[in-house]
Structures are given as C-alpha cells and as structure tokens.
Design a protein around this motif. Structure first.
Motif, PDB file in Angstrom:
ATOM      1  N   ALA A 173       6.189   9.455  -0.486  1.00 58.99           N
ATOM      2  CA  ALA A 173       7.417  10.239  -0.713  1.00 58.99           C
ATOM      3  C   ALA A 173       7.452  11.462   0.203  1.00 58.99           C
ATOM      4  N   ALA A 174       6.308  12.126   0.372  1.00 60.16           N
ATOM      5  CA  ALA A 174       6.249  13.291   1.261  1.00 60.16           C
ATOM      6  C   ALA A 174       6.527  12.876   2.709  1.00 60.16           C
ATOM      7  N   ALA A 175       5.979  11.734   3.127  1.00 60.57           N
ATOM      8  CA  ALA A 175       6.223  11.250   4.487  1.00 60.57           C
ATOM      9  C   ALA A 175       7.715  10.965   4.690  1.00 60.57           C
ATOM     10  N   ARG A 176       8.327  10.320   3.701  1.00 56.51           N
ATOM     11  CA  ARG A 176       9.758  10.009   3.820  1.00 56.51           C
ATOM     12  C   ARG A 176      10.598  11.284   3.880  1.00 56.51           C
ATOM     13  N   MET A 177      10.189  12.300   3.116  1.00 60.40           N
ATOM     14  CA  MET A 177      10.939  13.561   3.101  1.00 60.40           C
ATOM     15  C   MET A 177      10.803  14.292   4.443  1.00 60.40           C
ATOM     16  N   HIS A 178       9.595  14.300   5.007  1.00 60.73           N
ATOM     17  CA  HIS A 178       9.355  15.080   6.214  1.00 60.73           C
ATOM     18  C   HIS A 178       9.632  14.318   7.512  1.00 60.73           C
ATOM     19  N   PHE A 179       9.763  12.991   7.422  1.00 62.50           N
ATOM     20  CA  PHE A 179      10.093  12.169   8.592  1.00 62.50           C
ATOM     21  C   PHE A 179      11.316  11.318   8.274  1.00 62.50           C
ATOM     22  N   PRO A 180      12.481  11.958   8.105  1.00 61.57           N
ATOM     23  CA  PRO A 180      13.671  11.179   7.743  1.00 61.57           C
ATOM     24  C   PRO A 180      13.984  10.133   8.815  1.00 61.57           C
ATOM     25  N   GLY A 181      14.327   8.937   8.345  1.00 58.39           N
ATOM     26  CA  GLY A 181      14.648   7.850   9.257  1.00 58.39           C
ATOM     27  C   GLY A 181      13.435   7.095   9.766  1.00 58.39           C
ATOM     28  N   PHE A 182      12.242   7.544   9.392  1.00 57.14           N
ATOM     29  CA  PHE A 182      11.014   6.870   9.821  1.00 57.14           C
ATOM     30  C   PHE A 182      10.987   5.460   9.258  1.00 57.14           C
ATOM     31  N   LEU A 183      10.662   4.499  10.105  1.00 55.31           N
ATOM     32  CA  LEU A 183      10.630   3.098   9.696  1.00 55.31           C
ATOM     33  C   LEU A 183       9.248   2.536   9.978  1.00 55.31           C
ATOM     34  N   ALA A 184       8.652   1.916   8.979  1.00 59.43           N
ATOM     35  CA  ALA A 184       7.371   1.237   9.153  1.00 59.43           C
ATOM     36  C   ALA A 184       7.423  -0.054   8.352  1.00 59.43           C
ATOM     37  N   SER A 185       7.046  -1.144   8.981  1.00 55.86           N
ATOM     38  CA  SER A 185       7.050  -2.430   8.278  1.00 55.86           C
ATOM     39  C   SER A 185       5.871  -2.533   7.316  1.00 55.86           C
ATOM     40  N   ARG A 186       4.821  -1.750   7.579  1.00 51.56           N
ATOM     41  CA  ARG A 186       3.688  -1.690   6.653  1.00 51.56           C
ATOM     42  C   ARG A 186       3.267  -0.241   6.505  1.00 51.56           C
ATOM     43  N   ARG A 187       3.103   0.176   5.265  1.00 53.26           N
ATOM     44  CA  ARG A 187       2.609   1.522   4.956  1.00 53.26           C
ATOM     45  C   ARG A 187       1.382   1.347   4.081  1.00 53.26           C
ATOM     46  N   ASN A 188       0.240   1.791   4.571  1.00 53.18           N
ATOM     47  CA  ASN A 188      -1.007   1.653   3.824  1.00 53.18           C
ATOM     48  C   ASN A 188      -1.645   3.027   3.648  1.00 53.18           C
ATOM     49  N   TYR A 189      -2.228   3.251   2.483  1.00 52.97           N
ATOM     50  CA  TYR A 189      -2.917   4.501   2.179  1.00 52.97           C
ATOM     51  C   TYR A 189      -4.310   4.177   1.670  1.00 52.97           C
ATOM     52  N   ASP A 190      -5.317   4.788   2.293  1.00 51.95           N
ATOM     53  CA  ASP A 190      -6.701   4.648   1.832  1.00 51.95           C
ATOM     54  C   ASP A 190      -7.017   5.830   0.930  1.00 51.95           C
ATOM     55  N   ILE A 191      -7.470   5.537  -0.268  1.00 49.74           N
ATOM     56  CA  ILE A 191      -7.707   6.560  -1.287  1.00 49.74           C
ATOM     57  C   ILE A 191      -9.134   6.400  -1.787  1.00 49.74           C
ATOM     58  N   ALA A 192      -9.918   7.481  -1.727  1.00 47.86           N
ATOM     59  CA  ALA A 192     -11.305   7.434  -2.194  1.00 47.86           C
ATOM     60  C   ALA A 192     -11.398   8.016  -3.593  1.00 47.86           C
ATOM     61  N   GLY A 193     -12.146   7.339  -4.433  1.00 46.42           N
ATOM     62  CA  GLY A 193     -12.472   7.845  -5.765  1.00 46.42           C
ATOM     63  C   GLY A 193     -13.980   7.907  -5.890  1.00 46.42           C
ATOM     64  N   GLY A 194     -14.506   9.059  -6.289  1.00 39.70           N
ATOM     65  CA  GLY A 194     -15.948   9.202  -6.421  1.00 39.70           C
ATOM     66  C   GLY A 194     -16.295  10.414  -7.256  1.00 39.70           C
ATOM     67  N   SER A 195     -17.575  10.618  -7.449  1.00 40.65           N
ATOM     68  CA  SER A 195     -18.065  11.733  -8.270  1.00 40.65           C
ATOM     69  C   SER A 195     -18.589  12.851  -7.383  1.00 40.65           C
ATOM     70  N   ASN A 196     -18.249  14.103  -7.742  1.00 43.94           N
ATOM     71  CA  ASN A 196     -18.760  15.251  -6.992  1.00 43.94           C
ATOM     72  C   ASN A 196     -20.120  15.663  -7.542  1.00 43.94           C
TER      73      ASN A 196
END
Length: 173
Positions: free
Chosen positions: A134-157
């Motif tokens: 959502a932030a990318a869409r807001m800050h890059f209006p009109g941006f088009l990507a056929s694939r949008r992937n996000y790598d998210i890490a979950g772990g213990s500190n």
C-alpha cells in the motif's frame, strides 16, 4: 562511519547486531557482532566510498528465523496471491544460500490470503506485505508490476521476543 558507529552502539545495547552490505544478496557478506570492538573492526573493513554511496544495514540479530515470501501475480485479467516459506541450500562452497520457496497460491489480491487458514505469524507477515505494498502504491502512483513479492523475516531477538519485518521487495514488470 560515525553514523553507523552510533547506530550500532544503540543496537548493541539490546543484543547482537547483524551487519549487512546493502548490495549483497542471498545472505552473503553478513556478520553478527556482539561488541563495540567487533563493530569497529567491521566498520574499518568497509570502504568509505562504498559506505557513502550505498549505506549499510545494521539490524537486531534474530535467531530461529523463518523467512516468508508473500506476493501477488498479474497475468492478463488474472490475479493470484501467495505466501510461503523460503528454503536454504548449500552453495558450491557449502555456505547456506536461498534455495527457493514452498508456496501456497490462491486466486485474488493480497487480501484474499486472509480467507485462508493461516498460522498467526503468517497472518502477520501477510499484513506486513500488504502495508508495504500500500505504501509503494501511494508513493509510486501509476507503478505497474506483474509480480510483487515481499520477503519477511520472523525470528526471536536476544530477549526472546518474536520480531517480524519486511526485508526487501522484489518487483517484476
């Protein structure tokens, strides 16, 4: 170097710190430091021009890490979204590197993933991916990507608290 030294010192107050070159990929070039002396040695090893040009990643070191892939694909009028977990595999030198992801795919946008039965941490990861998207869409209006992937890490500190955060995005036109 001074900014990285100050940031690293603040992070070290909470426990070990992971130092990563910005342009490294697949987990290469990373190191975990546990003291101001180790931080200083790591910073001295970084070329000043490279640091000025690219910056440096300093982050809380996490253990028991799972890296999730969350994304969506557009093909003509079709939209599919997915979540999965990344696998590591040994490279030719025996170092652990990214070896692919095991994905679960459904029709629809990222919100459609919430209709699936998801483990709690996966639900959080999908929420993080949606917020980043959502932030990318807001800050890059009109941006088009056929694939949008996000790598998210979950772990213990170091205190044993679970942390979850977006590591990076990967967009394809």
């Amino acid at each position: 170097h001074d900014d990285a030294r100050r940031a690293g010192a603040l992070l070290l107050e909470q426990g070990p710190v992971r130092v990563k070159p910005v342009r490294a990929s697949g987990g290469q070039g990373q190191m975990v430091i546990s003291s101001a002396a180790e931080l200083e040695r790591a910073l001295r090893a970084i070329d000043a021009t490279e640091l000025l040009k690219d910056g440096l990643v300093l982050e809380e070191n996490l253990t028991d890490v799972t890296t999730y892939s969350v994304g969506q694909i557009h093909a003509a009028e079709h939209v599919a979204s997915y979540w999965g977990t990344q696998r590591l595999t040994p490279d030719n030198r025996g170092a652990a590197v990214y070896g692919g992801s095991d994905l679960r795919v459904t029709r629809g946008d990222l919100a459609s993933l919430f209709r699936l039965e998801l483990p709690d941490e996966v639900r959080l990861a999908v929420g993080h991916a949606r917020a980043y998207d959502a932030a990318a869409r807001m800050h890059f209006p009109g941006f088009l990507a056929s694939r949008r992937n996000y790598d998210i890490a979950g772990g213990s500190n170091a205190q044993g608290c679970r942390r979850l955060g977006v590591l990076e995005q990967s967009w394809r036109i």
